[in-house]
Motif scaffolding. Structure first.
Motif, PDB file in Angstrom:
ATOM      1  N   THR A 167       0.823  -1.208   0.000  1.00  0.00           N
ATOM      2  CA  THR A 167       0.000   0.000   0.000  1.00  0.00           C
ATOM      3  C   THR A 167       0.857   1.259   0.000  1.00  0.00           C
ATOM      4  OG1 THR A 167      -0.156  -0.232   2.402  1.00  0.00           O
ATOM      5  CG2 THR A 167      -1.995  -1.058   1.091  1.00  0.00           C
ATOM      6  N   ASP A 168       1.232   1.703  -1.181  1.00  0.00           N
ATOM      7  CA  ASP A 168       1.907   2.981  -1.329  1.00  0.00           C
ATOM      8  C   ASP A 168       1.620   3.503  -2.731  1.00  0.00           C
ATOM      9  OD1 ASP A 168       3.609   1.745  -3.134  1.00  0.00           O
ATOM     10  OD2 ASP A 168       5.446   2.302  -2.116  1.00  0.00           O
ATOM     11  N   PRO A 169       1.870   4.800  -2.979  1.00  0.00           N
ATOM     12  CA  PRO A 169       1.578   5.383  -4.283  1.00  0.00           C
ATOM     13  C   PRO A 169       2.670   5.159  -5.321  1.00  0.00           C
ATOM     14  CG  PRO A 169       2.337   7.096  -2.809  1.00  0.00           C
ATOM     15  CD  PRO A 169       2.250   5.838  -1.987  1.00  0.00           C
ATOM     16  N   GLY A 170       3.549   4.228  -5.077  1.00  0.00           N
ATOM     17  CA  GLY A 170       4.667   3.970  -5.968  1.00  0.00           C
ATOM     18  C   GLY A 170       4.286   3.159  -7.188  1.00  0.00           C
ATOM     19  N   THR A 171       5.317   2.683  -7.900  1.00  0.00           N
ATOM     20  CA  THR A 171       5.106   1.919  -9.122  1.00  0.00           C
ATOM     21  C   THR A 171       5.941   0.643  -9.119  1.00  0.00           C
ATOM     22  OG1 THR A 171       6.875   3.086 -10.311  1.00  0.00           O
ATOM     23  CG2 THR A 171       4.645   3.997 -10.469  1.00  0.00           C
ATOM     24  N   LEU A 199       0.296 -12.195  -8.787  1.00  0.00           N
ATOM     25  CA  LEU A 199       0.600 -10.787  -8.936  1.00  0.00           C
ATOM     26  C   LEU A 199      -0.454 -10.011  -8.169  1.00  0.00           C
ATOM     27  CD1 LEU A 199       1.122 -10.832 -12.801  1.00  0.00           C
ATOM     28  CD2 LEU A 199       2.906 -10.992 -11.065  1.00  0.00           C
ATOM     29  N   GLN A 200      -0.031  -9.145  -7.248  1.00  0.00           N
ATOM     30  CA  GLN A 200      -0.996  -8.434  -6.408  1.00  0.00           C
ATOM     31  C   GLN A 200      -0.600  -6.992  -6.200  1.00  0.00           C
ATOM     32  OE1 GLN A 200      -1.695 -10.136  -2.529  1.00  0.00           O
ATOM     33  NE2 GLN A 200      -3.458  -8.838  -2.136  1.00  0.00           N
ATOM     34  N   ASN A 201      -1.530  -6.075  -6.477  1.00  0.00           N
ATOM     35  CA  ASN A 201      -1.399  -4.679  -6.066  1.00  0.00           C
ATOM     36  C   ASN A 201      -2.350  -4.484  -4.900  1.00  0.00           C
ATOM     37  OD1 ASN A 201      -1.172  -1.965  -5.691  1.00  0.00           O
ATOM     38  ND2 ASN A 201      -1.716  -1.375  -7.779  1.00  0.00           N
ATOM     39  N   THR A 206       0.540   1.996  -9.061  1.00  0.00           N
ATOM     40  CA  THR A 206       0.304   1.181 -10.247  1.00  0.00           C
ATOM     41  C   THR A 206       1.277   0.021 -10.315  1.00  0.00           C
ATOM     42  OG1 THR A 206       1.776   2.541 -11.604  1.00  0.00           O
ATOM     43  CG2 THR A 206      -0.566   3.152 -11.566  1.00  0.00           C
ATOM     44  N   MET A 207       0.808  -1.048 -10.940  1.00  0.00           N
ATOM     45  CA  MET A 207       1.627  -2.242 -11.129  1.00  0.00           C
ATOM     46  C   MET A 207       1.414  -2.737 -12.559  1.00  0.00           C
ATOM     47  SD  MET A 207       1.565  -5.728  -8.861  1.00  0.00           S
ATOM     48  CE  MET A 207       2.784  -7.029  -9.099  1.00  0.00           C
ATOM     49  N   THR A 208       2.483  -2.822 -13.325  1.00  0.00           N
ATOM     50  CA  THR A 208       2.401  -3.227 -14.724  1.00  0.00           C
ATOM     51  C   THR A 208       3.402  -4.346 -14.965  1.00  0.00           C
ATOM     52  OG1 THR A 208       1.891  -0.935 -15.317  1.00  0.00           O
ATOM     53  CG2 THR A 208       2.499  -2.430 -17.102  1.00  0.00           C
ATOM     54  N   VAL A 209       2.903  -5.520 -15.314  1.00  0.00           N
ATOM     55  CA  VAL A 209       3.771  -6.681 -15.481  1.00  0.00           C
ATOM     56  C   VAL A 209       3.417  -7.394 -16.791  1.00  0.00           C
ATOM     57  CG1 VAL A 209       4.605  -8.840 -14.483  1.00  0.00           C
ATOM     58  CG2 VAL A 209       3.896  -6.978 -12.982  1.00  0.00           C
ATOM     59  N   ALA A 234      -9.630  -1.609   2.934  1.00  0.00           N
ATOM     60  CA  ALA A 234     -10.058  -1.664   1.545  1.00  0.00           C
ATOM     61  C   ALA A 234      -9.444  -0.517   0.751  1.00  0.00           C
ATOM     62  CB  ALA A 234     -11.574  -1.605   1.466  1.00  0.00           C
ATOM     63  N   LEU A 235      -8.645  -0.838  -0.251  1.00  0.00           N
ATOM     64  CA  LEU A 235      -8.007   0.152  -1.117  1.00  0.00           C
ATOM     65  C   LEU A 235      -8.071  -0.334  -2.552  1.00  0.00           C
ATOM     66  CD1 LEU A 235      -4.768   0.923   0.957  1.00  0.00           C
ATOM     67  CD2 LEU A 235      -6.682   2.485   0.623  1.00  0.00           C
ATOM     68  N   GLY A 236      -8.105   0.619  -3.483  1.00  0.00           N
ATOM     69  CA  GLY A 236      -8.065   0.245  -4.891  1.00  0.00           C
ATOM     70  C   GLY A 236      -6.639   0.108  -5.383  1.00  0.00           C
ATOM     71  N   GLY A 237      -6.373  -0.926  -6.152  1.00  0.00           N
ATOM     72  CA  GLY A 237      -5.063  -1.123  -6.752  1.00  0.00           C
ATOM     73  C   GLY A 237      -5.164  -0.997  -8.256  1.00  0.00           C
TER      74      GLY A 237
END
Length: 237
Positions: A167-171, A199-201, A206-209, A234-237
Motif C-alpha cells: 500500500t503505497d503510491p509507488g510503481t 501478482l498483487q497490487n 500502479t503495477m504493470t507486469v 479496503a483500497l483500490g489497486g
C-alpha cells in the motif's frame, strides 16, 4: 556446519550478513549453505548499492531453524539494485529468494537463468518459493523494476512466485517471461498449497507486469492469480 545460534531480534545469525552495503559488489562461484537463519542477508537503510551480482552461486539448505536462503531488504531511501544469474537454489525453510523494497526508495532486480528447487525437510506453511515485494504505505512510495526470465521453480509449499506491490503510491514495472514453474506429472511440484504465480497490487499506485511464454504446472490454487486490493483496509489497486 550451521553458522549461528540466534534467530531472534537484531541477530538473525547466518552465513553472510551485510548492513548498508553500498557501491558495487559481486559473489561468484560460491557454495553457501547451513546458515542458522539466512544463508545470505542484506539490509540497507540508506545509500546506493549499484549493483550486487550473484553469478554461478549454489545456495544450499539453511538450518531447520532457518528463514530464507537469500534475503535482500531495501529500507528508508536505500537503492538496492541486484542481479542473480546462472545460480542454483536447493532448499530453505522460508523463501528460497526474498527481495523487499520498503521505503521511499528505488530498486531494480534482474533474476535470470536460475534453477530453484526446495528439498528442505521443514518448509514453513506458505513458504518454500520466491517472494518479491515493493512498497509500505509511505508518502512518496517506492519505484521498483524487475526482469525475471528463463528460470525454473519447483517444490514450493505456498505460492511458487509472489510479486506484490504493497500500500503505497509507488510503481512496480516488470517482466516475467520464459519461466517454468512445476514439473510435468510430478504432483504438487509447482506449489503444494498455493498458486503458481501471484501478482498483487494491495493498494494505491500502479503495477504493470508483462507475463509471457511461461509454463506453469502442478499447482493447487491458480496457475496465474492476479489480485487488486486484499489488504487490511479496503483500497483500490
Amino acid at each position: 556446519n550451521a553458522n549461528g545460534t540466534n534467530a531472534s531480534g537484531a541477530f538473525n545469525e547466518g552465513n553472510i550478513s551485510f548492513d548498508n552495503l553500498t557501491g558495487a559488489a559481486s559473489i561468484s562461484n560460491c557454495a553457501i549453505s547451513r546458515g542458522f537463519t539466512d544463508n545470505f542477508r542484506l539490509v540497507n537503510t540508506a545509500g546506493s548499492l549499484n549493483r550486487l551480482v550473484f553469478d554461478t552461486v549454489t545456495m544450499g539448505s539453511n538450518s531447520n531453524s532457518g528463514n530464507d536462503s537469500i534475503l535482500l531488504e531495501g529500507l528508508g531511501n536505500a537503492t538496492p539494485n541486484v542481479t542473480v544469474q546462472n545460480s542454483i537454489f536447493t532448499g530453505a525453510a522460508g523463501d528460497l529468494f526474498n527481495y523487499v523494497l520498503n521505503g521511499n526508495n528505488t530498486g531494480d532486480l534482474i533474476f535470470i537463468g536460475n534453477s530453484l528447487s526446495n528439498n528442505h525437510p521443514v518448509i514453513a506453511t506458505g513458504g518454500g518459493g520466491v517472494t518479491v515485494v515493493s512498497g509500505n504505505n509511505v508518502a512518496a512510495g517506492a519505484t521498483f523494476t524487475f526482469n525475471m526470465s528463463n528460470n525454473s521453480f519447483r517444490d514450493a509449499v505456498g505460492i511458487a512466485v509472489l510479486i506484490a506491490k504493497s500500500t503505497d503510491p509507488g510503481t512496480v514495472t516488470g517482466t516475467f517471461a520464459n519461466n517454468t514453474i512445476g514439473v510435468q506429472a510430478v504432483a504438487n511440484s509447482g506449489s503444494a498449497e498455493g498458486s503458481g504465480l501471484k501478482l498483487q497490487n494491495i493498494g494505491l499506485g500502479t503495477m504493470t507486469v508483462a507475463v509471457t511464454n511461461n509454463i506453469i504446472r502442478q499447482y493447487n490454487h491458480f496457475g496465474i492469480e492476479v489480485l487488486t486490493g486484499g489488504g487490511a483496509t479496503a483500497l483500490g489497486g
